[in-house]
Design an enzyme around this catalytic site. Structure first.
Site, PDB file in Angstrom:
ATOM      1  CB  CYS A 145     -75.579  32.572  43.343  1.00 17.29           C
ATOM      2  SG  CYS A 145     -75.744  32.434  45.138  1.00 17.29           S
ATOM      3  CB  CYS A 243     -53.878  56.029  13.579  1.00 16.64           C
ATOM      4  SG  CYS A 243     -53.814  57.286  12.275  1.00 16.64           S
ATOM      5  CB  CYS A 280     -32.966  86.276  35.584  1.00 16.30           C
ATOM      6  SG  CYS A 280     -32.499  87.174  37.080  1.00 16.30           S
ATOM      7  CB  CYS A 293     -24.359  96.731  26.731  1.00 19.88           C
ATOM      8  SG  CYS A 293     -23.414  96.556  28.253  1.00 19.88           S
ATOM      9  CB  CYS A 308     -20.678  83.346  31.396  1.00 22.91           C
ATOM     10  SG  CYS A 308     -20.704  84.572  32.734  1.00 22.91           S
TER      11      CYS A 308
END
Length: 547
Positions: A145, A243, A280, A293, A308
């Site tokens: 065991c 580190c 889009c 434009c 917008c």
């Protein structure tokens, strides 16, 4: 707050000691590093010696067997001084209980159970007394065991602290018993168990870490005092001990981790897309406007208003789009776009300067062989000048100053930004401290560039008078850059990081002679006096009890 805006005249006139020290500084065979005694290289061969040093100290003080001493040290992460402090403060009972060390004088752990047979409490079978093992805690189970228990724990990676099988027993099993039982069934696992115990000196010890070299050199580095330092392994790799990334002082480890991630990922690409494109409204792909434009068209065929972002028709005049009006101001969207643009430009400012100095450091590092050849040419000439150590020492100073200067830009990016310290300073305080730091940075930058320019000259063809003039210039600039580096670090440690209230950032201290190169471990530490003092305190605390 200390004023760091000192003039160069003050720096030149107040550093005669540094000037003399630089001229006599020993030329190191490893460029840009210094040798000291505060860090050691632990090879695979010396690992056992290093571990036994600490084991012997604990064994001698507490009169313990080796496996008990190892259990204590593993629990307290091989911090001998902390172990001794807890012994003095809380006593041996608390010390042992916390670590899972149980010592019962009436238990003879080396002998088998005297009775002829007994029932194992795990498998519930009658077994011969010779097939039963009793641990320090007094619990007895059959060897089968125990062996199965040990094998499972070793395979699970719990070799360093295998506990007793008894319910609610936290005692650590004897490593000699583990080794003996496991080796009969699985010799390879017994070897693995021994390796885990040996390497626990590195894996569980905050003052010892593996060198992060790739491919791995097989060495570990042990520091004696401060874990926030930069070291050089015998393989030549320089790294931050805290580190394990490249040496990055005066950046803190946290700042450097954030900076490398920011430079590595695509966050700035995303920022550029946010600033220069709009999605889009149909397919949501980013669209960049390439004309004047404000009616733009996506490749999917959807037309939309650039002002917008709303979907529109295609009919329009010079002043309006048919069926569409976007004259209402959308504050949140405008603020988001402006913030992204400002953050991108700020990052580019600091990154470009960091990259420029890093590239300069790389280019200047290539001067090593060229400078060696020039010095060899000067030494071969029939001249009164024989000592040219000021050349190599000045070049060391250039490397160290350039490295500190390059990492000062990522530091400034986070110190004076909103990512880490937004609530630490008011805008007025931040502005004052930023001006102080940038004054230091600017003075250092100017003198580093002067020193770099001096070494680009073909001085191996100079006359003696020109060489003497260059020598004075190199010595002077070396002292100035060293002084300015020290002042910049003082500003960072005292006025900037030292003034933080809600967070703590530590940086490796500035070393005038460069990053310390670890030396080979070839003997025990000089701890006899310290041990005598600690033993006396422990003796007084425990009333001289012997275990």
């Amino acid at each position: 707050m200390e004023d760091y805006g000192s003039s160069e005249e003050d720096i030149y006139s107040s550093d005669q000691e540094s000037y003399d020290g630089l001229e006599n500084e020993e030329a190191d065979s490893q460029w840009g590093s210094s040798t000291g005694n505060s860090c050691k290289v632990i090879t695979r061969e010396s690992l056992l010696v290093a571990q036994r040093e600490d084991l012997r100290r604990v064994m001698d003080l507490l009169s313990l067997r080796e496996h008990h001493a190892r259990t204590l040290l593993i629990h307290y992460r091989w911090d001998v001084e902390r172990l001794f402090a807890i012994l003095v403060e809380k006593g041996k009972t608390c010390l042992f209980a916390e670590a899972g060390v149980t010592i019962l004088e009436e238990v003879d752990v080396d002998s088998s159970v005297s009775s002829s047979t007994m029932m194992c409490g795990i498998c519930m079978e009658e077994v011969a007394g010779s097939e039963v093992t009793k641990m320090d805690c007094g619990h007895c189970f059959c060897n089968d065991c125990w062996t199965e228990h040990f094998i499972v724990k070793i395979k699970e990676g719990q070799s360093k602290r295998i506990r007793c099988m008894a319910h609610k027993c936290f005692a650590i099993c004897d490593e000699a018993v583990i080794r003996k039982l496991v080796s009969k069934r699985h010799p390879d696992l017994a070897e693995k168990f021994d390796r885990f115990l040996l390497e626990s000196y590195i894996e569980d010890n905050k003052m010892v870490k593996w060198c992060p070299s790739i491919p791995h050199c097989g060495n570990a580095i042990r520091v004696e005092t401060d874990e926030f330092c930069e070291v050089e392994c015998s393989c030549g790799l320089q790294f931050c001990f805290s580190c394990l990334s490249e040496a990055h002082s005066p950046c803190s480890c946290w700042m450097w981790e954030l900076w490398t991630k920011k430079c590595r990922d695509e966050s700035e690409t995303v920022n550029w897309i946010t600033v220069h494109t709009k999605p889009c409204p149909k397919c949501h792909k980013p669209v960049e406007k390439n004309g004047g434009c404000n009616l733009v068209s996506c490749i999917c065929g959807q037309a939309f208003c650039w002002l917008c972002g709303g979907a529109t028709g295609r009919d329009h005049t010079w002043s309006s789009i048919a069926g569409h009006s976007c004259g209402r101001y959308k504050e949140d969207q405008e603020k988001k776009s402006e913030r992204a643009k400002r953050d991108l430009y700020r990052y580019m400012h600091y990154h470009n300067r960091y990259k420029a100095h890093t590239d300069s450091f790389t280019q200047e590092s290539r001067l090593r062989e060229t400078i060696k050849e020039k010095v060899a040419n000067l030494e071969s000439r029939d001249s009164r000048l024989r000592d040219f150590s000021w050349v190599t020492n000045g070049l060391y100073r250039l490397f160290r100053s350039r490295r500190a200067l390059s990492f000062s830009y990522p530091f400034a990016f986070y110190m004076f930004g909103d990512d880490l310290f937004k609530d630490e300073m008011t805008n007025e305080e931040k502005e004052i401290k930023q001006h102080l730091f940038e004054d230091q940075q600017q003075q250092l930058e100017a003198n580093v560039e002067k020193l770099s320019k001096v070494f680009e000259d073909p001085f191996d063809g100079f006359e003696e008078t020109e060489i003497m003039d260059m020598r004075m210039q190199v010595l002077n600039l070396s002292v100035v850059t060293d002084t300015l580096c020290k002042k910049m670090y003082e500003c960072i440690e005292t006025d900037l990081l030292g003034a933080l209230q809600f967070s703590s950032h530590n940086i490796a201290p500035y070393q005038s002679k460069g990053i310390e190169r670890a030396t080979e471990l070839n003997g025990g530490r000089n701890t006899k006096a310290n041990n005598n003092i600690t033993c006396q305190k422990a003796h007084d605390q425990t009333n001289g009890c012997t275990l």
